[in-house]
Enzyme design. Structure first.
Site, PDB file in Angstrom:
ATOM      1  N   ASP A  67       0.808  -1.217   0.000  1.00  0.00           N
ATOM      2  CA  ASP A  67       0.000   0.000   0.000  1.00  0.00           C
ATOM      3  C   ASP A  67       0.841   1.267   0.000  1.00  0.00           C
ATOM      4  O   ASP A  67       2.059   1.209   0.168  1.00  0.00           O
ATOM      5  CB  ASP A  67      -0.968  -0.011   1.199  1.00  0.00           C
ATOM      6  CG  ASP A  67      -0.282  -0.435   2.505  1.00  0.00           C
ATOM      7  OD1 ASP A  67       0.946  -0.406   2.581  1.00  0.00           O
ATOM      8  OD2 ASP A  67      -1.004  -0.791   3.452  1.00  0.00           O
ATOM      9  N   ASN A 136      -7.298  -2.450  14.059  1.00  0.00           N
ATOM     10  CA  ASN A 136      -8.709  -2.659  13.694  1.00  0.00           C
ATOM     11  C   ASN A 136      -8.887  -3.867  12.773  1.00  0.00           C
ATOM     12  O   ASN A 136      -9.942  -4.067  12.197  1.00  0.00           O
ATOM     13  CB  ASN A 136      -9.288  -1.400  13.031  1.00  0.00           C
ATOM     14  CG  ASN A 136      -8.644  -1.102  11.680  1.00  0.00           C
ATOM     15  OD1 ASN A 136      -7.673  -1.745  11.289  1.00  0.00           O
ATOM     16  ND2 ASN A 136      -9.184  -0.131  10.968  1.00  0.00           N
ATOM     17  N   HIS A 138      -7.115  -4.496   9.963  1.00  0.00           N
ATOM     18  CA  HIS A 138      -6.826  -4.325   8.530  1.00  0.00           C
ATOM     19  C   HIS A 138      -5.556  -5.071   8.118  1.00  0.00           C
ATOM     20  O   HIS A 138      -4.643  -5.257   8.906  1.00  0.00           O
ATOM     21  CB  HIS A 138      -6.800  -2.845   8.115  1.00  0.00           C
ATOM     22  CG  HIS A 138      -5.613  -2.038   8.529  1.00  0.00           C
ATOM     23  ND1 HIS A 138      -5.680  -0.669   8.715  1.00  0.00           N
ATOM     24  CD2 HIS A 138      -4.309  -2.363   8.761  1.00  0.00           C
ATOM     25  CE1 HIS A 138      -4.482  -0.220   9.045  1.00  0.00           C
ATOM     26  NE2 HIS A 138      -3.639  -1.216   9.088  1.00  0.00           N
ATOM     27  N   GLU A 143      -9.590  -1.775   5.123  1.00  0.00           N
ATOM     28  CA  GLU A 143     -10.241  -1.426   6.377  1.00  0.00           C
ATOM     29  C   GLU A 143     -11.502  -2.265   6.581  1.00  0.00           C
ATOM     30  O   GLU A 143     -12.007  -2.870   5.625  1.00  0.00           O
ATOM     31  CB  GLU A 143     -10.610   0.066   6.354  1.00  0.00           C
ATOM     32  CG  GLU A 143      -9.427   1.004   6.137  1.00  0.00           C
ATOM     33  CD  GLU A 143      -8.525   1.130   7.364  1.00  0.00           C
ATOM     34  OE1 GLU A 143      -8.438   0.170   8.166  1.00  0.00           O
ATOM     35  OE2 GLU A 143      -7.888   2.186   7.523  1.00  0.00           O
TER      36      GLU A 143
HETATM   37  C1  GLP Z   1      -0.046   0.246   8.470  1.00  0.00           C
HETATM   38  C2  GLP Z   1       0.086  -0.596   7.205  1.00  0.00           C
HETATM   39  C3  GLP Z   1      -0.309  -2.016   7.468  1.00  0.00           C
HETATM   40  C4  GLP Z   1       0.393  -2.544   8.711  1.00  0.00           C
HETATM   41  C5  GLP Z   1      -0.006  -1.726   9.913  1.00  0.00           C
HETATM   42  C6  GLP Z   1       0.593  -2.235  11.205  1.00  0.00           C
HETATM   43  O1  GLP Z   1      -1.347   0.646   8.712  1.00  0.00           O
HETATM   44  N1  GLP Z   1      -0.684  -0.100   6.109  1.00  0.00           N
HETATM   45  O2  GLP Z   1       0.027  -2.801   6.344  1.00  0.00           O
HETATM   46  O3  GLP Z   1       0.053  -3.870   8.924  1.00  0.00           O
HETATM   47  O4  GLP Z   1       0.457  -0.414   9.624  1.00  0.00           O
HETATM   48  O5  GLP Z   1       1.494  -1.332  11.738  1.00  0.00           O
HETATM   49  P1  GLP Z   1       2.417  -1.537  12.990  1.00  0.00           P
HETATM   50  O6  GLP Z   1       3.336  -2.649  12.679  1.00  0.00           O
HETATM   51  O7  GLP Z   1       3.149  -0.229  13.091  1.00  0.00           O
HETATM   52  O8  GLP Z   1       1.527  -1.810  14.138  1.00  0.00           O
END
Ligand code: GLP
Length: 264
Positions: A67, A136, A138, A143
């Site tokens: 993404d 959440n 995702h 989402e």
């Molecule tokens: C972002 C990314 C996700 C990832 C998430 C988790 O939102 N788009 O792909 O899984 O962060 O982040 P963290 O590892 O900082 O908790």
């Protein structure tokens, strides 16, 4: 789904780096799906270290990131392209033209989404997709309520995501881009192997819903229950709310594939 509960986050990261390294060693022209977020930073650091120590050759590898924020250029320090350059690409010998991140600065983001999807198909699909998990539920930026068979598309980020990611934007939710491009859940499910890595007590509830709960668009990560080859690496804290811990430990001790992996 095969689930491994590690004693701590360090072991979780070490095993994740091991899976990625082995993939490239076994198939030097692998197509890797990559993820961002804080969880991935240490995994990429370990992977780069292994690459150096064991001379792992990334010159034939192709990557597709999950993404990107819409509106951020590659030079923006919070863009996922910048993140990937910093945490991985500059540390390994991958040619830049083999690395793909959706272009969040594209004039026509809908066209970029379609082109990204076809570039993945042209590359022959994703061999191994690395995934983190949002609080959440995702995966990528799919989402809650996203189509469980969706393809790469434009999303409006959930409030919870803006709050969770605000730490990277001076703790100011208003600075987090409101929209993003993301591979769809269907794109993710098409990967030949998936590797979900989650650490920390803050995600224990959502991990239980992803692994043990009903498959639901409310929890996009739960779609991974449909993935035929999905490995989940958790630390104790993230696994603390699972009801099936006994069964998971039994599998870890008796499944030959997991045994080989854990003793490597
Ligand atoms: C972002 C990314 C996700 C990832 C998430 C988790 O939102 N788009 O792909 O899984 O962060 O982040 P963290 O590892 O900082 O908790």
């Amino acid at each position: 789904m095969k689930v491994v509960i590690c004693s701590d986050a360090a072991q979780t990261r070490r095993l994740a780096a091991q899976v990625l390294a082995q993939q490239v060693q076994t198939k030097p022209d692998s197509v890797l799906g990559l993820a961002t977020g804080r969880t991935m930073e240490a995994i990429y650091a370990q992977l780069a270290e292994r690459a150096e120590e064991q001379s792992i050759d990334f010159s034939g590898v192709t990557t597709f990131n999950l993404d990107e924020y819409i509106g951020l250029t590659a030079q923006h320090p919070q863009s996922y392209r910048y993140y990937m350059q910093t945490h991985l690409f500059r540390l390994i010998n991958i040619p830049e033209h083999n690395t793909h991140v959706p272009d969040g600065a594209a004039e026509d983001v809908e066209a970029e989404a379609r082109s990204y999807e076809s570039r993945i198909a042209q590359a022959g699909g994703i061999d191994l997709q690395l995934l983190g998990l949002g609080e959440n539920g995702h995966i990528g930026f799919n989402e809650p309520l996203s189509a469980l068979n969706g393809r790469t598309h434009v999303v409006t980020l959930a409030q919870a995501t803006l709050q969770q990611n605000a730490v990277m934007f001076d703790n100011d939710m208003g600075q987090v881009p409101a929209r993003a491009l993301t591979m769809g859940t269907g794109t993710i499910l098409d990967s030949r192997e998936a590797l979900l890595v989650v650490t920390g007590a803050a995600k224990a509830d959502i991990v239980a819903r992803v692994i043990e709960g009903p498959v639901s668009a409310l929890v996009p990560g739960s779609a991974l229950q449909f993935h035929p080859h999905c490995l989940v690496l958790l630390d104790e804290a993230a696994a603390s709310r699972l009801t099936q811990r006994e069964a998971i430990f039994w599998q870890m001790q008796h499944d030959p594939e997991l045994q080989a992996f854990l003793s490597a």
